[in-house]
Design a protein around this motif. Structure first.
Motif, PDB file in Angstrom:
ATOM      1  N   ASN A   9       8.897   2.506 -12.231  1.00  0.00           N
ATOM      2  CA  ASN A   9       8.999   3.357 -11.055  1.00  0.00           C
ATOM      3  C   ASN A   9      10.422   3.925 -11.012  1.00  0.00           C
ATOM      4  O   ASN A   9      11.350   3.322 -11.549  1.00  0.00           O
ATOM      5  CB  ASN A   9       8.734   2.543  -9.786  1.00  0.00           C
ATOM      6  N   ILE A  42       1.060   4.782  -8.190  1.00  0.00           N
ATOM      7  CA  ILE A  42      -0.152   4.443  -7.445  1.00  0.00           C
ATOM      8  C   ILE A  42      -1.434   4.980  -8.082  1.00  0.00           C
ATOM      9  O   ILE A  42      -2.520   4.738  -7.567  1.00  0.00           O
ATOM     10  CB  ILE A  42      -0.074   4.936  -5.986  1.00  0.00           C
ATOM     11  N   ASP A  43      -1.317   5.682  -9.217  1.00  0.00           N
ATOM     12  CA  ASP A  43      -2.531   6.192  -9.848  1.00  0.00           C
ATOM     13  C   ASP A  43      -2.364   6.238 -11.366  1.00  0.00           C
ATOM     14  O   ASP A  43      -1.269   6.037 -11.900  1.00  0.00           O
ATOM     15  CB  ASP A  43      -2.935   7.561  -9.292  1.00  0.00           C
ATOM     16  N   THR A 108      -4.051  -6.290  -4.517  1.00  0.00           N
ATOM     17  CA  THR A 108      -3.063  -5.220  -4.641  1.00  0.00           C
ATOM     18  C   THR A 108      -3.332  -4.102  -3.640  1.00  0.00           C
ATOM     19  O   THR A 108      -4.357  -4.112  -2.942  1.00  0.00           O
ATOM     20  CB  THR A 108      -3.031  -4.677  -6.082  1.00  0.00           C
ATOM     21  N   THR A 109      -2.429  -3.153  -3.602  1.00  0.00           N
ATOM     22  CA  THR A 109      -2.482  -2.054  -2.638  1.00  0.00           C
ATOM     23  C   THR A 109      -2.927  -0.734  -3.251  1.00  0.00           C
ATOM     24  O   THR A 109      -3.016   0.261  -2.534  1.00  0.00           O
ATOM     25  CB  THR A 109      -1.083  -1.838  -2.028  1.00  0.00           C
ATOM     26  N   THR A 110      -3.180  -0.695  -4.557  1.00  0.00           N
ATOM     27  CA  THR A 110      -3.323   0.593  -5.259  1.00  0.00           C
ATOM     28  C   THR A 110      -4.729   0.772  -5.853  1.00  0.00           C
ATOM     29  O   THR A 110      -4.957   0.452  -7.024  1.00  0.00           O
ATOM     30  CB  THR A 110      -2.273   0.697  -6.388  1.00  0.00           C
ATOM     31  N   LEU A 113      -5.384   2.381  -9.366  1.00  0.00           N
ATOM     32  CA  LEU A 113      -5.099   1.677 -10.626  1.00  0.00           C
ATOM     33  C   LEU A 113      -6.136   0.599 -10.936  1.00  0.00           C
ATOM     34  O   LEU A 113      -5.954  -0.172 -11.875  1.00  0.00           O
ATOM     35  CB  LEU A 113      -3.703   1.042 -10.563  1.00  0.00           C
ATOM     36  N   ASP A 133      -3.004   3.443   3.268  1.00  0.00           N
ATOM     37  CA  ASP A 133      -2.113   4.124   2.326  1.00  0.00           C
ATOM     38  C   ASP A 133      -1.104   3.127   1.762  1.00  0.00           C
ATOM     39  O   ASP A 133      -0.332   2.526   2.521  1.00  0.00           O
ATOM     40  CB  ASP A 133      -1.386   5.243   3.067  1.00  0.00           C
ATOM     41  N   PRO A 134      -1.068   2.939   0.435  1.00  0.00           N
ATOM     42  CA  PRO A 134      -0.139   1.954  -0.138  1.00  0.00           C
ATOM     43  C   PRO A 134       1.319   2.268   0.132  1.00  0.00           C
ATOM     44  O   PRO A 134       2.134   1.367   0.328  1.00  0.00           O
ATOM     45  CB  PRO A 134      -0.453   1.989  -1.640  1.00  0.00           C
ATOM     46  N   GLY A 167       1.604  -5.978  -8.572  1.00  0.00           N
ATOM     47  CA  GLY A 167       2.483  -4.825  -8.465  1.00  0.00           C
ATOM     48  C   GLY A 167       3.938  -5.219  -8.510  1.00  0.00           C
ATOM     49  O   GLY A 167       4.349  -6.136  -7.793  1.00  0.00           O
TER      50      GLY A 167
END
Length: 202
Positions: A9, A42-43, A108-110, A113, A133-134, A167
């Motif tokens: 990131n 996030i993708d 996870t939040t995504t 993925l 929304d992550p 993550g």
């Protein structure tokens, strides 16, 4: 010779947070932050672009590397290029969570993925996703922790005997929640640091 923690990131603050966790195991780690791309992957397209940056990174005198994004972007290509251990946090977390044949899940939040996480984890209970929304969740530690704990509880009900918080940017949340989880919780950054420590000591 240098040990690196790579943040695929582009958020330098996230790199420092990751280093704070990993340096509890490997105090000498040096941080690397992706020079471009999103602050949080996030993708799938972002993961692919991050993988290209990781694979091409210049890491002078590398003795060992942690790739600190859960999809392990670029890990294989970088490992093929460098003559040293290259550990992905996803790979390391799966190994730690599955020890002794334990059934494990990822929380996870995504959602963007999930396909990549499924491919990386192999035979596991599944990927349990938080709601919302992550990026917004990352701005509210209380809401993030509550959402992740809900996911852990769902994973436990589905038969998971351990859970991974999936993550790199979720590393601090994984550390916070370890004492509150109903099942053993694997923190990927710590797992990767321990795996790399084992390899560079040998």
């Amino acid at each position: 010779m240098t040990l690196y923690l790579m943040n695929p990131n582009s958020n330098a603050g996230t790199t420092q947070a990751m280093l704070g966790i990993a340096r509890r195991v490997l105090p000498q780690l040096v941080g690397w932050t992706a020079p471009s791309g999103p602050g949080m992957i996030i993708d799938a397209p972002a993961l692919e672009r991050a993988g290209a940056l990781v694979a091409a990174a210049d890491l002078p005198g590398a003795r060992g590397v942690i790739v600190s994004a859960f999809g392990d972007p670029g890990r294989g290509a970088l490992a093929a290029r460098l003559d040293c251990p290259v550990v992905g946090i996803g790979q390391a977390a799966a190994a730690a969570a599955g020890q002794g044949g334990r059934r494990f899940a990822v929380v996870t939040t995504t959602p963007g993925l999930k396909t990549q996480i499924d491919a990386l984890m192999g035979d596991y209970v599944g990927c349990f996703l938080t709601q919302g929304d992550p990026l917004a969740l990352m701005q509210d530690a209380g809401a993030l922790d509550a959402a992740l704990l809900d996911g852990i509880a769902a994973a436990a009900r589905a038969g998971a005997q351990a859970a991974i918080i999936g993550g790199g940017p979720l590393g601090e949340a994984a550390e916070r929640l370890a004492a509150h989880s109903p099942i053993p919780l694997v923190a990927p950054i710590r797992a990767a640091a321990e795996a790399l420590w084992t390899q560079v000591q040998g």
